[in-house]
Design a protein around this motif. Sequence first.
Motif, PDB file in Angstrom:
ATOM      1  N   UNK A  67      29.618 -74.449  34.704  1.00 33.22           N
ATOM      2  CA  UNK A  67      31.063 -74.269  34.759  1.00 33.22           C
ATOM      3  C   UNK A  67      31.442 -73.290  35.868  1.00 33.22           C
ATOM      4  N   UNK A  68      32.453 -73.652  36.629  1.00 33.06           N
ATOM      5  CA  UNK A  68      32.914 -72.715  37.652  1.00 33.06           C
ATOM      6  C   UNK A  68      34.132 -71.964  37.139  1.00 33.06           C
ATOM      7  N   UNK A  69      34.158 -70.718  37.427  1.00 35.26           N
ATOM      8  CA  UNK A  69      35.223 -69.826  36.978  1.00 35.26           C
ATOM      9  C   UNK A  69      36.255 -69.728  38.090  1.00 35.26           C
ATOM     10  N   UNK A  70      37.459 -70.179  37.818  1.00 35.81           N
ATOM     11  CA  UNK A  70      38.497 -70.238  38.843  1.00 35.81           C
ATOM     12  C   UNK A  70      38.880 -68.855  39.365  1.00 35.81           C
ATOM     13  N   UNK A  71      38.691 -67.826  38.550  1.00 35.91           N
ATOM     14  CA  UNK A  71      39.004 -66.466  38.982  1.00 35.91           C
ATOM     15  C   UNK A  71      38.142 -65.997  40.138  1.00 35.91           C
ATOM     16  N   UNK A  72      36.983 -66.626  40.340  1.00 34.87           N
ATOM     17  CA  UNK A  72      36.145 -66.285  41.489  1.00 34.87           C
ATOM     18  C   UNK A  72      36.756 -66.773  42.795  1.00 34.87           C
ATOM     19  N   UNK A  73      37.554 -67.820  42.722  1.00 36.25           N
ATOM     20  CA  UNK A  73      38.149 -68.393  43.922  1.00 36.25           C
ATOM     21  C   UNK A  73      39.564 -67.889  44.170  1.00 36.25           C
ATOM     22  N   UNK A  74      40.314 -67.688  43.102  1.00 32.95           N
ATOM     23  CA  UNK A  74      41.673 -67.157  43.189  1.00 32.95           C
ATOM     24  C   UNK A  74      41.765 -65.938  42.273  1.00 32.95           C
ATOM     25  N   UNK A  75      41.688 -64.739  42.835  1.00 36.59           N
ATOM     26  CA  UNK A  75      41.629 -63.526  42.007  1.00 36.59           C
ATOM     27  C   UNK A  75      42.778 -63.369  41.014  1.00 36.59           C
ATOM     28  N   UNK A 120      43.882 -65.489  39.068  1.00 32.74           N
ATOM     29  CA  UNK A 120      43.541 -66.210  37.846  1.00 32.74           C
ATOM     30  C   UNK A 120      42.607 -65.432  36.937  1.00 32.74           C
ATOM     31  N   UNK A 121      42.061 -64.306  37.409  1.00 34.57           N
ATOM     32  CA  UNK A 121      41.207 -63.486  36.542  1.00 34.57           C
ATOM     33  C   UNK A 121      42.001 -62.932  35.362  1.00 34.57           C
ATOM     34  N   UNK A 122      43.278 -62.707  35.568  1.00 32.85           N
ATOM     35  CA  UNK A 122      44.109 -62.189  34.489  1.00 32.85           C
ATOM     36  C   UNK A 122      44.440 -63.272  33.476  1.00 32.85           C
ATOM     37  N   UNK A 123      44.533 -64.497  33.956  1.00 32.20           N
ATOM     38  CA  UNK A 123      44.990 -65.594  33.100  1.00 32.20           C
ATOM     39  C   UNK A 123      43.826 -66.289  32.395  1.00 32.20           C
ATOM     40  N   UNK A 124      42.754 -66.566  33.111  1.00 29.85           N
ATOM     41  CA  UNK A 124      41.601 -67.319  32.619  1.00 29.85           C
ATOM     42  C   UNK A 124      42.058 -68.633  31.986  1.00 29.85           C
ATOM     43  N   UNK A 125      42.607 -69.543  32.813  1.00 31.10           N
ATOM     44  CA  UNK A 125      43.239 -70.753  32.275  1.00 31.10           C
ATOM     45  C   UNK A 125      42.295 -71.674  31.500  1.00 31.10           C
ATOM     46  N   UNK A 126      41.031 -71.721  31.830  1.00 31.86           N
ATOM     47  CA  UNK A 126      40.101 -72.610  31.131  1.00 31.86           C
ATOM     48  C   UNK A 126      39.351 -71.894  30.015  1.00 31.86           C
ATOM     49  N   UNK A 127      39.565 -70.613  29.853  1.00 32.29           N
ATOM     50  CA  UNK A 127      38.946 -69.858  28.767  1.00 32.29           C
ATOM     51  C   UNK A 127      37.455 -69.636  28.916  1.00 32.29           C
TER      52      UNK A 127
END
Length: 146
Positions: free
Chosen positions: A35-43, A45-52
């Motif tokens: 699984x790729x963590x979107x927060x690594x690509x768009x900082x 999104x680290x606050x939101x964590x849309x995919x949990x």
Amino acid sequence: MISGKRYCGEGMSVDEAKARQSRELIKQIHWNNGASYLGDFLPILKWIDPRGIKKTSAELGKRVDTFIRGLVDEHRRRKGDRKLADSVISHLLRLQESEPENYSHLMIKGLVIIKGWLYPLIQSQQQPIASVMPGLLENSKIGFVF
């Protein structure tokens, strides 16, 4: 064997619920591994964590920790059992008795996780990486340092 027990196939030495739990944990680890963590690509999104993914990984870590702790505690309780005497956990517990400063409970859990679960996952994914790497090295304009 890591724990001296068989969790699937013929000669399974644990009950079905325990076997199902271990298979589910391995599936979850394998799924989270890719699984790729979107927060690594768009900082942002680290606050939101849309995919949990962070929450799922934390819960999975607790479940794996509980499972491994149960295995180690069972080996401690059944210290003289000949069925478990030749397992990796038993050998690590004997080393812990002779060298407690080098083999803490955390170290034993880490070695069990790496040898029992992560190493087989890495080995199963090594073939696709090995087949792609020569092409990347030949056609890359980026220098690789090994």
